[in-house]
Write a protein that holds these residues in place. Structure first.
Motif, PDB file in Angstrom:
ATOM      1  N   GLN A  73     -19.971  22.669 -49.239  1.00 43.91           N
ATOM      2  CA  GLN A  73     -20.862  23.865 -48.879  1.00 43.91           C
ATOM      3  C   GLN A  73     -20.763  24.514 -47.656  1.00 43.91           C
ATOM      4  O   GLN A  73     -20.873  25.784 -47.634  1.00 43.91           O
ATOM      5  N   ASP A  74     -20.692  23.529 -46.772  1.00 47.05           N
ATOM      6  CA  ASP A  74     -20.777  23.963 -45.234  1.00 47.05           C
ATOM      7  C   ASP A  74     -19.937  22.898 -44.258  1.00 47.05           C
ATOM      8  O   ASP A  74     -19.654  21.822 -44.947  1.00 47.05           O
ATOM      9  N   VAL A  75     -19.897  23.212 -43.143  1.00 47.28           N
ATOM     10  CA  VAL A  75     -19.285  22.018 -42.486  1.00 47.28           C
ATOM     11  C   VAL A  75     -20.214  20.807 -42.295  1.00 47.28           C
ATOM     12  O   VAL A  75     -21.167  20.925 -42.323  1.00 47.28           O
ATOM     13  N   VAL A  76     -19.429  19.498 -42.621  1.00 45.37           N
ATOM     14  CA  VAL A  76     -20.257  18.415 -42.384  1.00 45.37           C
ATOM     15  C   VAL A  76     -19.841  17.868 -40.970  1.00 45.37           C
ATOM     16  O   VAL A  76     -18.840  17.833 -40.772  1.00 45.37           O
ATOM     17  N   LYS A  77     -20.817  17.364 -40.483  1.00 46.91           N
ATOM     18  CA  LYS A  77     -20.805  16.933 -38.932  1.00 46.91           C
ATOM     19  C   LYS A  77     -21.149  15.261 -38.947  1.00 46.91           C
ATOM     20  O   LYS A  77     -22.309  15.076 -39.489  1.00 46.91           O
ATOM     21  N   VAL A  78     -20.237  14.471 -38.438  1.00 46.33           N
ATOM     22  CA  VAL A  78     -20.398  13.192 -38.342  1.00 46.33           C
ATOM     23  C   VAL A  78     -20.359  12.631 -37.149  1.00 46.33           C
ATOM     24  O   VAL A  78     -19.832  13.266 -36.075  1.00 46.33           O
ATOM     25  N   LEU A  79     -21.069  11.509 -37.008  1.00 46.65           N
ATOM     26  CA  LEU A  79     -21.014  10.644 -35.844  1.00 46.65           C
ATOM     27  C   LEU A  79     -20.614   9.331 -36.092  1.00 46.65           C
ATOM     28  O   LEU A  79     -21.013   8.666 -37.099  1.00 46.65           O
ATOM     29  N   TYR A  80     -19.550   8.709 -35.352  1.00 48.43           N
ATOM     30  CA  TYR A  80     -19.081   7.634 -35.819  1.00 48.43           C
ATOM     31  C   TYR A  80     -18.892   6.748 -34.360  1.00 48.43           C
ATOM     32  O   TYR A  80     -18.723   7.156 -33.089  1.00 48.43           O
ATOM     33  N   GLY A  81     -18.993   5.403 -34.466  1.00 47.90           N
ATOM     34  CA  GLY A  81     -19.217   4.290 -33.588  1.00 47.90           C
ATOM     35  C   GLY A  81     -17.605   3.669 -33.634  1.00 47.90           C
ATOM     36  O   GLY A  81     -17.027   3.711 -34.649  1.00 47.90           O
ATOM     37  N   ILE A  84     -16.496   1.553 -36.208  1.00 49.72           N
ATOM     38  CA  ILE A  84     -17.624   0.237 -36.670  1.00 49.72           C
ATOM     39  C   ILE A  84     -18.683   0.664 -37.240  1.00 49.72           C
ATOM     40  O   ILE A  84     -19.736   0.204 -37.824  1.00 49.72           O
ATOM     41  N   GLY A  85     -19.018   2.014 -37.468  1.00 56.34           N
ATOM     42  CA  GLY A  85     -20.256   2.702 -38.139  1.00 56.34           C
ATOM     43  C   GLY A  85     -20.009   4.205 -38.080  1.00 56.34           C
ATOM     44  O   GLY A  85     -19.141   4.802 -37.401  1.00 56.34           O
ATOM     45  N   MET A  86     -20.640   4.863 -39.180  1.00 58.34           N
ATOM     46  CA  MET A  86     -20.427   6.287 -39.334  1.00 58.34           C
ATOM     47  C   MET A  86     -21.977   6.770 -39.736  1.00 58.34           C
ATOM     48  O   MET A  86     -22.779   6.014 -40.782  1.00 58.34           O
ATOM     49  N   GLU A 130     -21.897   1.573 -50.581  1.00 55.45           N
ATOM     50  CA  GLU A 130     -20.418   1.383 -50.531  1.00 55.45           C
ATOM     51  C   GLU A 130     -19.511   2.336 -49.946  1.00 55.45           C
ATOM     52  O   GLU A 130     -18.653   1.523 -49.352  1.00 55.45           O
ATOM     53  N   PHE A 131     -20.021   3.505 -49.816  1.00 61.57           N
ATOM     54  CA  PHE A 131     -19.156   4.251 -49.102  1.00 61.57           C
ATOM     55  C   PHE A 131     -19.353   4.093 -47.430  1.00 61.57           C
ATOM     56  O   PHE A 131     -18.387   4.121 -46.737  1.00 61.57           O
ATOM     57  N   HIS A 132     -20.295   3.845 -46.871  1.00 60.11           N
ATOM     58  CA  HIS A 132     -20.744   3.150 -45.780  1.00 60.11           C
ATOM     59  C   HIS A 132     -19.856   1.685 -45.412  1.00 60.11           C
ATOM     60  O   HIS A 132     -19.469   1.618 -44.255  1.00 60.11           O
ATOM     61  N   GLY A 133     -19.533   1.050 -46.461  1.00 58.72           N
ATOM     62  CA  GLY A 133     -18.788  -0.023 -46.206  1.00 58.72           C
ATOM     63  C   GLY A 133     -17.344  -0.028 -45.668  1.00 58.72           C
ATOM     64  O   GLY A 133     -17.086  -0.762 -44.897  1.00 58.72           O
ATOM     65  N   ASN A 134     -17.014   1.400 -45.919  1.00 57.65           N
ATOM     66  CA  ASN A 134     -15.760   1.710 -45.302  1.00 57.65           C
ATOM     67  C   ASN A 134     -15.563   1.841 -43.818  1.00 57.65           C
ATOM     68  O   ASN A 134     -14.388   1.665 -43.040  1.00 57.65           O
ATOM     69  N   PHE A 135     -16.725   2.042 -43.167  1.00 59.71           N
ATOM     70  CA  PHE A 135     -16.802   2.143 -41.714  1.00 59.71           C
ATOM     71  C   PHE A 135     -17.410   0.855 -41.001  1.00 59.71           C
ATOM     72  O   PHE A 135     -17.453   1.143 -39.829  1.00 59.71           O
ATOM     73  N   LYS A 136     -17.180  -0.286 -41.655  1.00 60.75           N
ATOM     74  CA  LYS A 136     -17.655  -1.491 -40.767  1.00 60.75           C
ATOM     75  C   LYS A 136     -16.568  -1.852 -39.991  1.00 60.75           C
ATOM     76  O   LYS A 136     -16.844  -2.350 -39.065  1.00 60.75           O
ATOM     77  N   ASN A 137     -15.081  -1.775 -40.429  1.00 59.89           N
ATOM     78  CA  ASN A 137     -14.132  -2.005 -39.595  1.00 59.89           C
ATOM     79  C   ASN A 137     -12.950  -1.291 -39.984  1.00 59.89           C
ATOM     80  O   ASN A 137     -11.968  -1.528 -40.678  1.00 59.89           O
ATOM     81  N   LEU A 138     -12.746   0.102 -39.623  1.00 60.53           N
ATOM     82  CA  LEU A 138     -12.114   1.026 -39.981  1.00 60.53           C
ATOM     83  C   LEU A 138     -10.865   1.124 -38.847  1.00 60.53           C
ATOM     84  O   LEU A 138     -11.247   1.412 -38.044  1.00 60.53           O
ATOM     85  N   ASP A 139      -9.643   0.890 -39.089  1.00 60.99           N
ATOM     86  CA  ASP A 139      -8.585   0.719 -38.240  1.00 60.99           C
ATOM     87  C   ASP A 139      -8.314   2.050 -37.520  1.00 60.99           C
ATOM     88  O   ASP A 139      -8.151   3.063 -38.483  1.00 60.99           O
ATOM     89  N   ALA A 140      -8.577   2.142 -36.392  1.00 57.70           N
ATOM     90  CA  ALA A 140      -8.113   3.301 -35.638  1.00 57.70           C
ATOM     91  C   ALA A 140      -7.282   3.152 -34.259  1.00 57.70           C
ATOM     92  O   ALA A 140      -7.420   3.443 -33.398  1.00 57.70           O
ATOM     93  N   SER A 141      -6.386   2.055 -34.375  1.00 51.04           N
ATOM     94  CA  SER A 141      -5.672   1.410 -33.177  1.00 51.04           C
ATOM     95  C   SER A 141      -4.551   2.516 -32.854  1.00 51.04           C
ATOM     96  O   SER A 141      -3.917   3.609 -33.713  1.00 51.04           O
ATOM     97  N   LEU A 142      -4.488   2.300 -31.537  1.00 50.49           N
ATOM     98  CA  LEU A 142      -3.324   3.397 -30.964  1.00 50.49           C
ATOM     99  C   LEU A 142      -1.974   2.867 -30.826  1.00 50.49           C
ATOM    100  O   LEU A 142      -1.846   1.434 -31.107  1.00 50.49           O
TER     101      LEU A 142
END
Lengths: 219, 228
Positions: free
Chosen positions: B111-119, B128-130, B150-162
């Motif tokens: 519908q519109d822009v979704v704005k999220v905050l992630y740790g 580690i969180g969203m 269940e969806f939030h479980g994705n963000f417990k340890n989502l790899d973002a290594s450089l």
């Protein structure tokens, strides 16, 4: 007897109750359907929207009635719109100050109270011709009637669509919500159901009234 | 029509009268609005602050204090508490150690822009969180992105290594269809809310791709311990 519409309305219990039943803005006049359909996906949204609209209705009604001898006929619509927009802006700030969650849930529909035809209709048809006390009572009745209508829709849609009422879950985790009721089509279904119910009820009272009159006359 | 009418319409009020009455109403209206802004400003700012802090503590479970930073090409600068232009929030635990960083991401939803905050955790190089800050997604479907466990479980340890030189994210974050997650950098979407889950993934990808290399470059300006 047909009353001259230019004469002020005598203040009575009717002044308040017309908005609730005889001229209910949603169920009888079918006005303000845009917010009615859009923000009634939960009971709390419906209640907040109803209260915000009531606030704007009452305040603009009182101010229009106070200024009814000052506002020239040629610029009355522009004046009413300025007055209504002022109170909508105030309601907008007040809701942000009370709860950001509700503000987010109602989205653009708070600002859109400005174009709600119930409010302009009341200003033009009632407040501009009647003293302040009448305008206040009548607007309050209309506001309560509108809030009641929104709650009728919001409660049914929330219970069926999310299995909760005012955010409290009713049926436990096994309940499979009927998602269509929180989606736009659900709004139309529930509105149609209530309109049908109201039409039946009005027909019944209309049929019952002449009968009671005859009985009273005979007595 | 007007030719046949024997009587001319009565003259209306002069323009001056109209202007004065409209001006008067506009003045009353301005007065009311200024009054309500004055009355509610502090409370609204406070509410926004509380909502943001709540979100930061939700995505950084160990954090108890927050310090605001601004991160861009020119560097990483610490901001005062009342600043409003921060784009990086450092969370510190009770002992004053850095517990993680919270950053915003946004992308177009249904519908519109979704704005999220992630740790983001510097040690784990992972998200580690969203939490969803702003969304007007469909209740019951798209808005499950805010509250589906269940969806939030994705963000417990989502790899973002450089990558080795820290110039880019090794594996850009991506949302896949429900049940198709194979790699630690993939987000398992919500069935029935594909567009919204993809928007969450896109927002995080865009934000991590831009901010994490910059963070790597300027990490030195980050305060590691609040009370050394």
């Amino acid at each position: 007897m047909v009353k001259d519409p230019r004469l002020p309305d005598p203040l009575s219990w009717q002044t308040f109750t017309t908005g609730l039943w005889k001229e209910n803005p949603v169920f009888v006049m079918l006005l303000g359907l845009c917010p009615t359909l859009a923000v009634t996906n939960s009971a709390i949204n419906a209640l907040s929207m109803g209260l915000a609209t009531t606030f704007v209705l009452v305040c603009s009604g009182v101010l229009v009635s106070l200024l009814r001898k000052v506002i020239p006929k040629q610029v009355r619509i522009a004046s009413y719109i300025i007055i209504i927009a002022t109170f909508v802006t105030m309601a907008d700030y007040a809701i942000q100050a009370i709860s950001l969650d509700i503000y987010k849930a109602l989205g653009a529909f708070i600002q859109l109270i400005v174009v709600n035809c119930i409010i302009l209709g009341r200003a033009e048809a009632y407040a501009s011709k009647n003293p302040v006390s009448n305008a206040f009572i009548n607007a309050l009745g209309m506001g309560v009637g509108f809030t009641f209508a929104l709650l009728c829709l919001g409660m049914v849609r929330e219970v069926l669509g999310m299995g909760s009422l005012f955010g409290v879950h009713l049926f436990g985790p096994a309940f499979q919500p009927w998602a269509v009721f929180v989606l736009p089509p659900g709004g139309f279904f529930v509105l149609a159901f209530w309109l049908w119910l109201f039409a039946v009820a009005r027909k019944r009272t209309a049929r019952a009234q002449p009968a009671t009159k005859e009985v009273a006359d005979a007595a | 029509m007007s030719e046949q009418s024997p009587i001319a319409p009565p003259p209306g009020p002069g323009s001056l009268r109209l202007i004065v009455s409209l001006g008067l109403i506009a003045m009353i209206s301005g007065l009311f609005i200024v009054l309500s802004v004055q009355l509610t400003r502090e409370k609204i700012a406070h509410n926004k602050q509380v909502a943001l802090e709540k979100a930061i503590f939700a995505v950084l479970p160990d954090a108890t204090q927050v310090v605001k930073y601004k991160l861009d090409e020119s560097g990483l600068v610490q901001l005062p508490n009342e600043a409003t232009d921060a784009n990086l929030y450092a969370g510190y635990n009770a002992a004053g150690h850095l517990a993680g960083l919270a950053m915003e991401g946004s992308a177009r939803g249904y519908q519109d822009v979704v704005k999220v905050l992630y740790g983001y955790s510097l040690e784990k190089e992972a998200i580690i969180g969203m939490t969803v800050l702003e969304s007007t997604e469909t209740p019951g479907l798209g808005d499950r992105a805010n509250n589906d466990p269940e969806f939030h479980g994705n963000f417990k340890n989502l790899d973002a290594s450089l990558t080795g030189d820290g110039s880019a994210v090794a594996n850009p974050i991506v949302t896949v269809k429900n049940g198709k997650k194979e790699h630690p950098w993939q987000i398992d979407g919500i069935s029935g809310a594909t567009v919204t889950s993809t928007a969450v993934g896109n927002g995080i990808r865009e934000s991590t791709n831009r901010l994490l290399p910059l963070l790597h470059q300027y990490q030195g300006s980050l305060v590691e311990n609040l009370n050394p």
